[in-house]
Design an enzyme around this catalytic site. Structure first.
Site, mmCIF file in Angstrom:
data_model
loop_
_atom_site.group_PDB
_atom_site.id
_atom_site.type_symbol
_atom_site.label_atom_id
_atom_site.label_comp_id
_atom_site.label_asym_id
_atom_site.label_seq_id
_atom_site.Cartn_x
_atom_site.Cartn_y
_atom_site.Cartn_z
ATOM 1 N N GLY A 24 0.832 -1.205 0.000
ATOM 2 C CA GLY A 24 0.000 0.000 0.000
ATOM 3 C C GLY A 24 0.867 1.256 0.000
ATOM 4 O O GLY A 24 2.091 1.175 0.151
ATOM 5 N N VAL A 26 1.229 3.642 2.209
ATOM 6 C CA VAL A 26 1.959 3.901 3.454
ATOM 7 C C VAL A 26 3.050 2.850 3.667
ATOM 8 O O VAL A 26 4.198 3.180 3.978
ATOM 9 C CB VAL A 26 0.991 3.938 4.662
ATOM 10 C CG1 VAL A 26 1.763 4.050 5.971
ATOM 11 C CG2 VAL A 26 0.021 5.097 4.519
ATOM 12 N N SER A 118 -6.400 6.608 12.041
ATOM 13 C CA SER A 118 -6.854 7.621 11.096
ATOM 14 C C SER A 118 -7.489 8.766 11.877
ATOM 15 O O SER A 118 -8.041 8.553 12.963
ATOM 16 C CB SER A 118 -7.902 6.994 10.179
ATOM 17 O OG SER A 118 -8.705 7.992 9.620
ATOM 18 N N SER A 119 -7.448 9.958 11.294
ATOM 19 C CA SER A 119 -8.040 11.107 11.978
ATOM 20 C C SER A 119 -9.566 10.996 12.052
ATOM 21 O O SER A 119 -10.207 11.741 12.801
ATOM 22 C CB SER A 119 -7.645 12.408 11.291
ATOM 23 O OG SER A 119 -8.012 12.383 9.934
ATOM 24 N N CYS A 120 -10.168 10.059 11.284
ATOM 25 C CA CYS A 120 -11.632 9.944 11.331
ATOM 26 C C CYS A 120 -12.114 9.239 12.589
ATOM 27 O O CYS A 120 -13.312 9.105 12.797
ATOM 28 C CB CYS A 120 -12.170 9.264 10.082
ATOM 29 S SG CYS A 120 -11.769 7.534 10.015
ATOM 30 N N TYR A 147 -15.394 2.257 9.413
ATOM 31 C CA TYR A 147 -13.923 2.248 9.392
ATOM 32 C C TYR A 147 -13.384 2.804 10.713
ATOM 33 O O TYR A 147 -12.464 2.239 11.318
ATOM 34 C CB TYR A 147 -13.476 3.113 8.210
ATOM 35 C CG TYR A 147 -12.000 3.294 8.078
ATOM 36 C CD1 TYR A 147 -11.201 2.283 7.554
ATOM 37 C CD2 TYR A 147 -11.389 4.496 8.435
ATOM 38 C CE1 TYR A 147 -9.835 2.463 7.416
ATOM 39 C CE2 TYR A 147 -10.031 4.684 8.286
ATOM 40 C CZ TYR A 147 -9.255 3.666 7.779
ATOM 41 O OH TYR A 147 -7.902 3.839 7.634
ATOM 42 N N LYS A 151 -10.949 1.107 13.630
ATOM 43 C CA LYS A 151 -9.658 1.720 13.993
ATOM 44 C C LYS A 151 -9.603 2.050 15.481
ATOM 45 O O LYS A 151 -8.537 1.977 16.106
ATOM 46 C CB LYS A 151 -9.417 2.969 13.142
ATOM 47 C CG LYS A 151 -9.111 2.642 11.685
ATOM 48 C CD LYS A 151 -7.767 1.968 11.594
ATOM 49 C CE LYS A 151 -7.402 1.503 10.210
ATOM 50 N NZ LYS A 151 -6.157 0.729 10.180
ATOM 51 N N PRO A 174 -2.736 9.285 11.580
ATOM 52 C CA PRO A 174 -2.419 10.229 10.511
ATOM 53 C C PRO A 174 -3.650 10.974 10.020
ATOM 54 O O PRO A 174 -4.748 10.438 10.050
ATOM 55 C CB PRO A 174 -1.863 9.347 9.390
ATOM 56 C CG PRO A 174 -2.158 7.953 9.761
ATOM 57 C CD PRO A 174 -2.731 7.904 11.140
ATOM 58 N N THR A 175 -3.416 12.168 9.550
ATOM 59 C CA THR A 175 -4.467 12.936 8.886
ATOM 60 C C THR A 175 -4.678 12.386 7.471
ATOM 61 O O THR A 175 -4.101 11.353 7.120
ATOM 62 C CB THR A 175 -4.059 14.422 8.873
ATOM 63 O OG1 THR A 175 -5.193 15.179 8.531
ATOM 64 C CG2 THR A 175 -2.906 14.696 7.906
ATOM 65 N N ARG A 198 -9.189 13.139 -12.442
ATOM 66 C CA ARG A 198 -10.267 13.825 -13.148
ATOM 67 C C ARG A 198 -9.767 15.064 -13.886
ATOM 68 O O ARG A 198 -10.138 15.332 -15.015
ATOM 69 C CB ARG A 198 -11.386 14.190 -12.171
ATOM 70 C CG ARG A 198 -12.690 14.371 -12.901
ATOM 71 C CD ARG A 198 -13.921 14.375 -12.020
ATOM 72 N NE ARG A 198 -13.893 13.395 -10.976
ATOM 73 C CZ ARG A 198 -14.258 13.643 -9.707
ATOM 74 N NH1 ARG A 198 -14.674 14.833 -9.357
ATOM 75 N NH2 ARG A 198 -14.221 12.701 -8.805
ATOM 76 N N TRP A 213 -16.783 16.717 -6.026
ATOM 77 C CA TRP A 213 -17.885 16.247 -5.183
ATOM 78 C C TRP A 213 -18.154 17.232 -4.055
ATOM 79 O O TRP A 213 -17.237 17.874 -3.541
ATOM 80 C CB TRP A 213 -17.548 14.904 -4.543
ATOM 81 C CG TRP A 213 -17.358 13.792 -5.515
ATOM 82 C CD1 TRP A 213 -17.567 13.816 -6.864
ATOM 83 C CD2 TRP A 213 -16.884 12.473 -5.203
ATOM 84 N NE1 TRP A 213 -17.278 12.593 -7.407
ATOM 85 C CE2 TRP A 213 -16.857 11.750 -6.415
ATOM 86 C CE3 TRP A 213 -16.495 11.831 -4.026
ATOM 87 C CZ2 TRP A 213 -16.440 10.424 -6.477
ATOM 88 C CZ3 TRP A 213 -16.081 10.515 -4.080
ATOM 89 C CH2 TRP A 213 -16.063 9.819 -5.303
ATOM 90 N N ARG A 220 -9.868 20.140 4.839
ATOM 91 C CA ARG A 220 -9.083 18.941 5.145
ATOM 92 C C ARG A 220 -7.606 19.322 5.229
ATOM 93 O O ARG A 220 -7.144 20.276 4.579
ATOM 94 C CB ARG A 220 -9.240 17.877 4.042
ATOM 95 C CG ARG A 220 -10.611 17.254 3.910
ATOM 96 C CD ARG A 220 -10.959 16.342 5.068
ATOM 97 N NE ARG A 220 -12.223 15.664 4.841
ATOM 98 C CZ ARG A 220 -13.425 16.189 5.105
ATOM 99 N NH1 ARG A 220 -13.518 17.407 5.596
ATOM 100 N NH2 ARG A 220 -14.525 15.480 4.886
ATOM 101 N N ASP A 280 -20.361 15.724 1.485
ATOM 102 C CA ASP A 280 -19.248 16.556 1.961
ATOM 103 C C ASP A 280 -18.433 15.834 3.017
ATOM 104 O O ASP A 280 -17.254 16.108 3.201
ATOM 105 C CB ASP A 280 -19.801 17.830 2.624
ATOM 106 C CG ASP A 280 -19.913 18.979 1.640
ATOM 107 O OD1 ASP A 280 -19.308 18.911 0.552
ATOM 108 O OD2 ASP A 280 -20.621 19.951 1.974
#
Ligand code: GDP
Length: 320
Positions: A24, A26, A118-120, A147, A151, A174-175, A198, A213, A220, A280
């Protein structure tokens, strides 16, 4: 609560070092960084030769190869659309990978494990910039809840192992990441690789506009994978790091501004339109990077330079 103070001398990372998920973005950056710092005895396995979703296979691998350090980069990852479309797979795979690797590591004598989050994981409405202690203080962003929950479980498992067994298993958050070896899928990727593709295709076809989108207003923060890899090595070379450490730049930008930067990078001169029918996601995601800064690390790759490098990688990967 941290189980240990963040200070401590720099130490060398015990080998063999197993980089889980080395194919991957990372994992590849981590292997490059380890090699550049002179580390040998790095273990890697492709998904075909070691399926980390299989507890027995993970156990056998650790029993046979006896790694001393694990860097857990293996994960099912994707952008906002993929996360929203496949929550079952995102939760299941990430829970299984973390559980199988952390448990096999603990049983087979791994003394150091660095888990990637993850930051989420932070609540959608937590105060910005997001501090590590915002964890579990409120509801998550719905588009990536599955997800994020996986985590959070992995992070907590590391904290419990550290507390209960005295093994230094810890996590980095990580962000939003981008960089060489990114996934450039048109729908399932994150915003930077998705838009690089795109805008590039629009330039080649001579289109006069590109639609991004959402509303373009969410903010971010973006970190290059090579910066993340350097931060991970720094954490591993810190004798007793905190259980959870954010890794980011501490600076965020609106998606609309990012799109303008990507258009410049690619050389697209048409208009940029928005599509409010696409999600969003969370309105803002920017990390407080006080802890990693206090440990003596800071990022080196400015977004403009990182975008240039990533566009070059996209052209190479897609043979254009
Ligand atoms: P997120 O941080 O989990 O939301 O990750 P993403 O990288 O998937 O999306 C970041 C933001 O970029 C969201 O507000 C998206 O709506 C927005 N965005 C705009 N265009 C795109 C695109 O083409 N792909 C993706 N993935 N996101 C986009």
């Amino acid at each position: 609560m941290q189980s240990t103070p963040p200070q401590g001398p720099l130490v060398s990372i015990p080998t063999p070092i197993f980089v889980a998920g080395h194919r991957g973005m990372v994992g590849r950056a981590v292997v490059r960084a380890l090699q550049a710092r002179g580390y040998g005895n790095i273990l890697t396995r492709s998904r075909e030769s070691l399926d980390l979703l299989d507890a027995g296979a993970a156990n056998d691998f650790f029993a046979r190869h006896q790694p001393k350090t694990v860097i857990l980069c293996a994960a099912r990852v994707g952008g906002i659309h993929a996360n929203r479309s496949f929550p079952t797979e995102f939760m299941r795979d990430n829970l299984l990978i973390a559980l199988n690797v952390i448990e096999a590591a603990r049983k087979h004598g791994v003394t150091r494990l660095l888990n990637l989050g993850s930051s989420c994981i932070y609540p959608r409405d937590a105060p910005q910039p997001l501090r590590e202690d915002a964890l579990l203080t409120g509801p998550l962003e719905p588009t990536n809840e599955a997800y994020a929950l996986a985590k959070i479980a992995a992070l907590k498992l590391c904290t419990y192992v550290r507390r209960q067994y005295g093994l230094c298993y810890h996590s980095a958050m990580p962000t939003n990441l981008y960089g060489t070896g990114d996934n450039y899928h048109p729908e399932h990727s994150h915003v930077i690789p998705g838009l690089l593709r795109r805008f590039h295709e629009a330039k080649v076809s001579g289109a006069d506009s590109v639609t991004i989108w959402g509303t373009g207003t969410p903010r971010r923060e973006f970190l290059h994978a090579d910066d993340l890899a350097a931060a991970l090595l720094h954490l591993l070379e810190t004798e007793s790091p905190p259980d959870v450490v954010n890794i980011g730049t501490g600076k965020d930008i609106p998606i609309r501004e990012l799109a303008t930067l990507i258009a410049e990078t690619v050389g697209f001169q048409g208009r940029i339109l928005t599509n409010p029918h696409m999600p969003d996601g969370t309105p803002r995601k920017c990390l407080d990077t006080g802890k990693i800064t206090a440990l003596g690390w800071s990022p080196r790759i400015p977004l403009k330079i990182g975008l240039k490098k990533t566009y070059a990688d996209f052209l190479l990967e897609s043979g254009r």
